[in-house]
Write an enzyme that holds these catalytic residues in place. Structure first.
Site, PDB file in Angstrom:
ATOM      1  N   ASP A  42     -91.135 -78.348 -78.687  1.00  0.00           N
ATOM      2  CA  ASP A  42     -92.013 -77.439 -79.432  1.00  0.00           C
ATOM      3  C   ASP A  42     -93.022 -76.736 -78.517  1.00  0.00           C
ATOM      4  O   ASP A  42     -94.221 -76.811 -78.734  1.00  0.00           O
ATOM      5  CB  ASP A  42     -92.730 -78.269 -80.518  1.00  0.00           C
ATOM      6  N   GLU A  95     -91.380 -88.748 -77.171  1.00  0.00           N
ATOM      7  CA  GLU A  95     -90.648 -88.783 -78.438  1.00  0.00           C
ATOM      8  C   GLU A  95     -89.126 -88.834 -78.323  1.00  0.00           C
ATOM      9  O   GLU A  95     -88.427 -88.023 -78.937  1.00  0.00           O
ATOM     10  CB  GLU A  95     -91.062 -87.599 -79.313  1.00  0.00           C
ATOM     11  N   ASN A  98     -97.132 -91.159 -81.642  1.00  0.00           N
ATOM     12  CA  ASN A  98     -97.478 -89.889 -82.274  1.00  0.00           C
ATOM     13  C   ASN A  98     -97.262 -90.045 -83.779  1.00  0.00           C
ATOM     14  O   ASN A  98     -96.182 -90.448 -84.197  1.00  0.00           O
ATOM     15  CB  ASN A  98     -96.582 -88.764 -81.757  1.00  0.00           C
ATOM     16  N   TYR A 147     -97.941 -88.251 -87.731  1.00  0.00           N
ATOM     17  CA  TYR A 147     -98.330 -87.055 -88.497  1.00  0.00           C
ATOM     18  C   TYR A 147     -98.443 -87.351 -89.988  1.00  0.00           C
ATOM     19  O   TYR A 147     -98.069 -86.540 -90.822  1.00  0.00           O
ATOM     20  CB  TYR A 147     -97.367 -85.911 -88.186  1.00  0.00           C
ATOM     21  N   GLU A 207    -100.791 -88.630 -80.445  1.00  0.00           N
ATOM     22  CA  GLU A 207    -100.747 -87.302 -81.073  1.00  0.00           C
ATOM     23  C   GLU A 207    -101.015 -87.500 -82.539  1.00  0.00           C
ATOM     24  O   GLU A 207    -100.458 -88.416 -83.152  1.00  0.00           O
ATOM     25  CB  GLU A 207     -99.346 -86.662 -80.965  1.00  0.00           C
TER      26      GLU A 207
HETATM   27  C1  BDP Z   1     -94.737 -83.763 -81.816  1.00  0.00           C
HETATM   28  C2  BDP Z   1     -94.377 -83.296 -80.417  1.00  0.00           C
HETATM   29  C3  BDP Z   1     -95.191 -82.091 -79.955  1.00  0.00           C
HETATM   30  C4  BDP Z   1     -95.267 -81.075 -81.079  1.00  0.00           C
HETATM   31  C5  BDP Z   1     -95.937 -81.719 -82.247  1.00  0.00           C
HETATM   32  C6  BDP Z   1     -96.113 -80.752 -83.424  1.00  0.00           C
HETATM   33  O1  BDP Z   1     -94.531 -84.339 -79.497  1.00  0.00           O
HETATM   34  O2  BDP Z   1     -94.632 -81.554 -78.791  1.00  0.00           O
HETATM   35  O3  BDP Z   1     -95.905 -79.896 -80.690  1.00  0.00           O
HETATM   36  O4  BDP Z   1     -95.150 -82.777 -82.709  1.00  0.00           O
HETATM   37  O5  BDP Z   1     -95.208 -80.658 -84.219  1.00  0.00           O
HETATM   38  O6  BDP Z   1     -93.613 -84.248 -82.424  1.00  0.00           O
HETATM   39  O7  BDP Z   1     -97.128 -80.076 -83.508  1.00  0.00           O
END
Ligand code: BDP
Length: 579
Positions: free
Chosen positions: A171, A400, A455, A457, A492
């Site tokens: 990304d 990742e 990481n 989210y 992250e």
């Molecule tokens: C993570 C990746 C990172 C992406 C981020 C995203 O490590 O490179 O930019 O997500 O989606 O999975 O913002």
């Protein structure tokens, strides 16, 4: 490849080849201008600069000064993405695989002092299953559904493949070209090839010096920050003792630097270094025996116009913004950065987790596992380049990878790399690999590292917009990690945020949501002692390839791409003041 960072001193000279070079896409007849160092992709409105897949050519004349008679001369490329072939008057003098680490081309036999020649650099931007970082080869869309099975869509994909598709499996925009400095370097014919320093906090400095040639004695002198001799010795290896050593501490401590002044015959090299020790003990990460907590956003090498090109002004600006944020670290997501950045961080006391370009291995059942030997070579080169930097406190093997689809197979790939990193690093720093949000209960790789970096989210890619559910889920996962008895860094977490978009209700993409998201995650992190770090994603908005999830790039920056703080930057500045 072992290549010392270029240096001008009483024994060494260098010519910087930065400027405007001739440039063309292979197959074109006409040349056009392109600036070096910089990625070429943003240097023209011609769409090919963004979409071209293949080899581009750079060209310029170089002259060796006549007064360099009797010296050894080489070209030093700090980074050409991704593969580079270097020719002098049409004869190949170097080939290098990989865009983020330096290489040299000897000029002996190709160019004599006083002569001029045409230098050509062919840079190949194609990414595939055999490159690091990885390209999809058109198989899978990264982000967004590619509607598999629909005949018309499949036909369109076939057309793309025939034309040569170059989609990243990662990304960030696939910036390429000669994006780091190029220099001609002169040293004596017998010269210092490499210096290794392993300092410990008691003032002992174990050192090793590798030379090309055997005539002449090796001498080493350690200078303190005032330039006074603190210790000295002779021979290619040994142990020196600095009385009353001053330690390198990350800010807000003092990042004190010494210099190892090494001479060999007529050659001289001055290697800066700091005295600091790093160690993982239980669930703590110790720098000089003191528990260190990582707090700082991950970065990219990314800016308008330069792309991924080395920009010292931007580096200084960014590091000053890290100070402004009260941040103390970053990860070089997702590739080794230009050497200038590490030197700056040594001096400024910012801690670095240094990462290989192994990114895009999220579908290892398709690709990735054929790369073990090359991956190990890249790791070796990164460690060889960065081993003396006090700012580097940990190696990241990659970002990742898929480690949970075939957990045993993944372990067989990653664990030997972990062991290799420990073997290859003279300072034996901790080693990690950054895990993606996956079946952490199946994965074996991430928990086998010295530090667990994950990481996550929650509240963004999953449980989107529902921060209560996100906290609930994250706490469930943290309960699981608590039992693993390892230090954990949230490496992250973030929310795309359009600067200037506001809402009385904190909804996704608003600046309010970004702050609420970080408040929610921080609440969970602050409850756990084994969590030793937080690295928001990302420091600044950055360019990506086009896709339905990216409106003008990735917007998860705490800052905009031109480095204006969003509300979340102010929020972290306040939070980190107290950590
Ligand atoms: C993570 C990746 C990172 C992406 C981020 C995203 O490590 O490179 O930019 O997500 O989606 O999975 O913002």
């Amino acid at each position: 490849m072992k290549t010392l960072y270029p240096q001008n001193n009483a024994a060494r000279m260098m010519l910087d080849l930065g400027g405007v070079w001739d440039f063309r896409f292979r197959g074109d007849t006409d040349w056009q201008p392109a600036a070096v160092p910089a990625s070429y992709n943003d240097q023209s409105p011609d769409p090919r600069f963004r979409s071209f897949a293949g080899i581009v050519e750079y060209r310029r004349k170089i002259t060796l000064p006549a007064c360099w008679k009797g010296l050894r001369a080489c070209l030093r490329f700090d980074g050409v993405a991704h593969n580079a072939r270097v020719l002098l008057n049409g004869r190949e003098i170097a080939f290098h695989r990989g865009g983020f680490l330096p290489f040299e081309a000897e000029l002996e036999g190709f160019l004599a002092p006083g002569e001029t020649a045409e230098l050509t650099v062919e840079a190949d931007n194609r990414i595939s299953h055999d490159t690091l970082p990885i390209g999809t080869e058109g198989e899978t869309a990264f982000f967004g559904s590619d509607n598999p099975g629909i005949p018309s869509v499949e036909a369109g994909k076939k057309l793309q493949q025939e034309r040569g598709i170059n989609r990243p499996a990662f990304d960030f925009f696939n910036y390429t070209g000669i994006h780091r400095p190029v220099r001609i370097i002169a040293t004596p014919r017998q010269f210092i090839r490499d210096i290794t320093l392993v300092p410990s906090t008691d003032g002992k400095v174990r050192y090793g010096v590798e030379t090309e040639g055997t005539e002449g004695r090796v001498r080493i002198e350690i200078l303190d920050a005032e330039g006074k001799t603190a210790a000295q010795g002779e021979g290619r290896e040994g142990i020196l003792t600095i009385p009353e050593p001053r330690l390198w501490e990350p800010r807000p401590g003092t990042p004190y630097l010494y210099c190892a002044r090494v001479t060999f015959g007529g050659d001289l090299y001055e290697q800066p270094f700091g005295i600091r020790e790093v160690k993982v003990e239980g669930t703590r990460f110790l720098i000089n025996g003191k528990a260190f907590r990582f707090h700082g956003p991950c970065k990219h090498e990314d800016s308008p116009f330069h792309g991924r090109g080395t920009d010292c002004c931007l580096n200084v600006t960014d590091i000053n913004l890290y100070h402004w944020l009260n941040a103390n670290c970053f990860r070089t997501s997702h590739y080794p950065y230009a050497e200038e950045m590490y030197r700056l961080c040594d001096r400024e006391g910012i801690v670095i987790v240094d990462e290989t370009p192994a990114v895009g291995m999220w579908a290892s059942e398709q690709y990735g596992w054929n790369l073990a030997d090359y991956h190990k070579q890249v790791l070796a080169d990164m460690i060889a380049r960065d081993k003396n930097h006090p700012c580097v406190v940990m190696w990241s093997l990659g970002n990742e990878p898929d480690t949970d689809t075939m957990p045993d197979r993944a372990y067989e790939y990653w664990y030997p790399l972990y062991e290799a990193a420990h073997r290859m690093d003279p300072q034996d720093r901790p080693v990690t690999v950054v895990g993606c949000q996956n079946r952490y209960d199946r994965d074996r790789v991430i928990r086998s590292m010295d530090v667990v970096m994950i990481n996550r989210y929650y509240g963004w890619y999953n449980l989107s917009g529902d921060l209560d559910a996100a906290k609930y889920a994250f706490r469930r996962e943290l309960d699981w990690w608590e039992k693993q008895n390892k230090p954990v860094i949230l490496s992250e977490y973030g929310a795309d945020t359009v600067a200037g978009l506001h809402g009385a209700v904190a909804e996704m993409f608003t600046e309010e949501y970004q702050v609420a998201f970080y408040e929610a995650m921080s609440e969970c992190l602050d409850e756990r002692d084994f969590v030793i770090g937080e690295m928001p994603w990302n420091f600044a908005d950055f360019a990506t390839c086009q896709g339905p999830m990216r409106a003008g790039g990735n917007r998860k920056g705490l800052f905009t791409r031109d480095r204006r703080p969003k509300m979340a930057a102010h929020w972290f500045r306040e939070r980190w003041k107290h950590l």
